[in-house]
Each structure stands twice: as C-alpha cells, then as structure tokens.
Design an enzyme around this catalytic site. Structure first.
Site, PDB file in Angstrom:
ATOM      1  N   TYR A 109       0.840  -1.195   0.000  1.00 31.58           N
ATOM      2  CA  TYR A 109       0.000   0.000   0.000  1.00 31.58           C
ATOM      3  C   TYR A 109       0.875   1.245   0.000  1.00 31.58           C
ATOM      4  O   TYR A 109       1.936   1.276   0.633  1.00 31.58           O
ATOM      5  CB  TYR A 109      -0.870   0.053   1.260  1.00 31.58           C
ATOM      6  N   TYR A 148      -0.272  -9.793   0.594  1.00 34.79           N
ATOM      7  CA  TYR A 148       0.732  -9.183   1.469  1.00 34.79           C
ATOM      8  C   TYR A 148       0.709  -9.847   2.843  1.00 34.79           C
ATOM      9  O   TYR A 148      -0.325 -10.362   3.287  1.00 34.79           O
ATOM     10  CB  TYR A 148       0.534  -7.667   1.577  1.00 34.79           C
ATOM     11  N   ARG A 158      -2.562 -11.992   3.448  1.00 32.09           N
ATOM     12  CA  ARG A 158      -3.908 -11.694   2.982  1.00 32.09           C
ATOM     13  C   ARG A 158      -4.084 -12.146   1.534  1.00 32.09           C
ATOM     14  O   ARG A 158      -3.236 -11.884   0.687  1.00 32.09           O
ATOM     15  CB  ARG A 158      -4.194 -10.177   3.008  1.00 32.09           C
ATOM     16  N   HIS A 161      -7.081  -8.694  -2.547  1.00 28.97           N
ATOM     17  CA  HIS A 161      -8.409  -8.123  -2.291  1.00 28.97           C
ATOM     18  C   HIS A 161      -8.418  -6.643  -2.613  1.00 28.97           C
ATOM     19  O   HIS A 161      -7.371  -5.985  -2.641  1.00 28.97           O
ATOM     20  CB  HIS A 161      -8.814  -8.339  -0.825  1.00 28.97           C
ATOM     21  N   HIS A 163     -10.582  -3.177  -1.301  1.00 30.98           N
ATOM     22  CA  HIS A 163     -11.535  -2.629  -0.334  1.00 30.98           C
ATOM     23  C   HIS A 163     -12.546  -1.747  -1.062  1.00 30.98           C
ATOM     24  O   HIS A 163     -12.167  -0.952  -1.932  1.00 30.98           O
ATOM     25  CB  HIS A 163     -10.801  -1.789   0.715  1.00 30.98           C
TER      26      HIS A 163
HETATM   27 FE   LIG Z   1      -6.141  -4.623   2.531  1.00 26.90          FE
END
Ligand SMILES: [Fe+2]
Length: 241
Positions: A109, A148, A158, A161, A163
C-alpha cells in the site's frame, strides 16, 4: 443523551448468516476493537443527515481509472472491475459514491504504515472512486493487487483483495467490504475472509468475465454489491443480527 439501539418497527434485518461478527478471535485486531458494551443510538443532527454533498462535481475524470493517474502505467495485470449496486429487492441504486483502495501488484500500500519490503510503484496510488449510473452500474480500471503479509498469525498473508466503500446520502450511511478473486490459495488461512459466514463468502468473490474482457488489453471481473436482504453483501460495520 443516548438511547439503546433498537430495531425500528418494520425494519427487516438481514439473515443471521450474512455479516462477520465484530469479535472473531482468529482475527486478532477484533479482540481490542470490538464493542464490549451494548451499542447505543447517537442522535443524528444536521451534520449527520445533510452531508456529505456527493455528486458528479466531486469526481475527477481519472478517478475510476487507477492506471491513468500518473505519468506512466502501473506494473501488474490490468483489469476491469465492474458490477451493480442493488437494494434488497434487486433494484439498482443510482448516483451512489463507490470508493476503492488496494495494494499494488507487489502487495504494497502507498501508506506510511505499510513498511514491508515490497516495492512501491511510482505510477500507482491505489485509490479510486466513481458514481453508479442510472442502472446502478459502476466500472473501474485498475491492476490486480498482490497478496501481502500482515503478522496476524504465523506466516499470515492476505488473499488478493480490493476494499470497497459505499456511501449513502449522509455520513452515517456508509458500508465497507472487501472483494476477492476466485480460487485464491490463501483463502483457507485468512481469518478475515473466514470471519464471514460460510454461505455468504461467495458474495465477496468477484467473477471472471470473459465477455467483458477487452481483447489484448485487460481481463475483466464482475462484482455486484447488494445492500441488504437474503443476498446481502457481507459488510464490516455493526449490524443488528
Ligand atoms: Fe487490505
């Protein structure tokens, strides 16, 4: 002055097996952040019921194309992400603000809190927004995010995905969820995905669409969001069920 939270007369709650519980011990962050007292209803004043003023004037021309927000193209598989926003009776919800945020193709991110050693992409911010059209449809162009690590448990990763946030007509009307991709090998060990009741999990998984795939340009994935009812999308907020 606060009032205990009660279901208003005539309100039909979603079926019990829809939304994840606010406390799910395998998802460790919920231990500290879930409410431990009964929920209370806060009075809604002008601020809560008159804003935000969301409309076409707030949307920039590149806001729904996450691959066109910088000088160059981001690294990663380009995808089209499309679907509809529907109410509990299957009717389209027009003019709703949809926002997405996601990691880049390497699973990183663009956020100060994300320090794991995967590269930032100078051509990818990872945020987008758009309004649903009169048929409740939306479309984003983006890249497929990477998995990640997140330290929830030993060797926790994870699944890929994206959000999603859906705004209603006021600050108090906002729903948040996560969209996944089919057949992700990380589903089985992910407590966030598995905190959703099993029958509702498929509603969080986008469907590959060969029909909407644009030849020699981008794969396409379809993801409908249903606000409530038997087919409701699982959301992360407190619910009364
Ligand atoms: Fe996330």
């Amino acid at each position: 002055m606060t009032t205990p939270l009660r279901t208003p007369p005539g309100y039909r709650p979603d079926p019990a097996e829809t939304h994840p519980p606010l406390h799910f011990p395998a998802y460790r962050a919920t231990e500290l952040r879930h409410p431990s007292q009964p929920l209370i209803l806060l009075p809604q004043l002008l601020t809560e019921v008159t804003g935000p003023l969301l409309g076409p004037g707030r949307i920039g021309p590149k806001d729904n194309d996450l691959t066109a927000q910088h000088a160059g193209e981001p690294i990663g598989p380009r995808i089209l992400l499309f679907g509809r926003l529907l109410d509990g009776d299957g009717r389209p919800v027009p003019d709703a603000l949809l926002e997405i945020w996601q990691a880049n193709a390497g699973g990183r991110y663009r956020h100060t809190g994300d320090r794991w050693p995967s590269a930032l992409d100078p051509n990818f911010s990872g945020v987008g927004r758009t309004l649903t059209d009169p048929q409740g449809r939306y479309e984003f162009t983006t890249i497929k995010p990477g998995a990640y690590p997140w330290r929830n448990h030993d060797n926790a990763w994870r699944p890929a995905h994206i959000h999603f946030s859906v705004f209603g007509r006021a600050f108090t009307q906002r729903l948040v969820t996560q969209m996944y991709f089919e057949d992700d090998p990380l589903f089985a060990q992910d407590p966030i995905y598995n905190s959703v009741p099993e029958a509702a999990r498929p509603r969080l998984v986008s469907r590959f669409s060969l029909e909407r795939t644009r030849p020699e340009w981008a794969l396409a994935f379809e993801f409908d969001i249903v606000l409530r009812g038997r087919a409701a999308t699982p959301f992360e907020e407190p619910h009364d069920d």
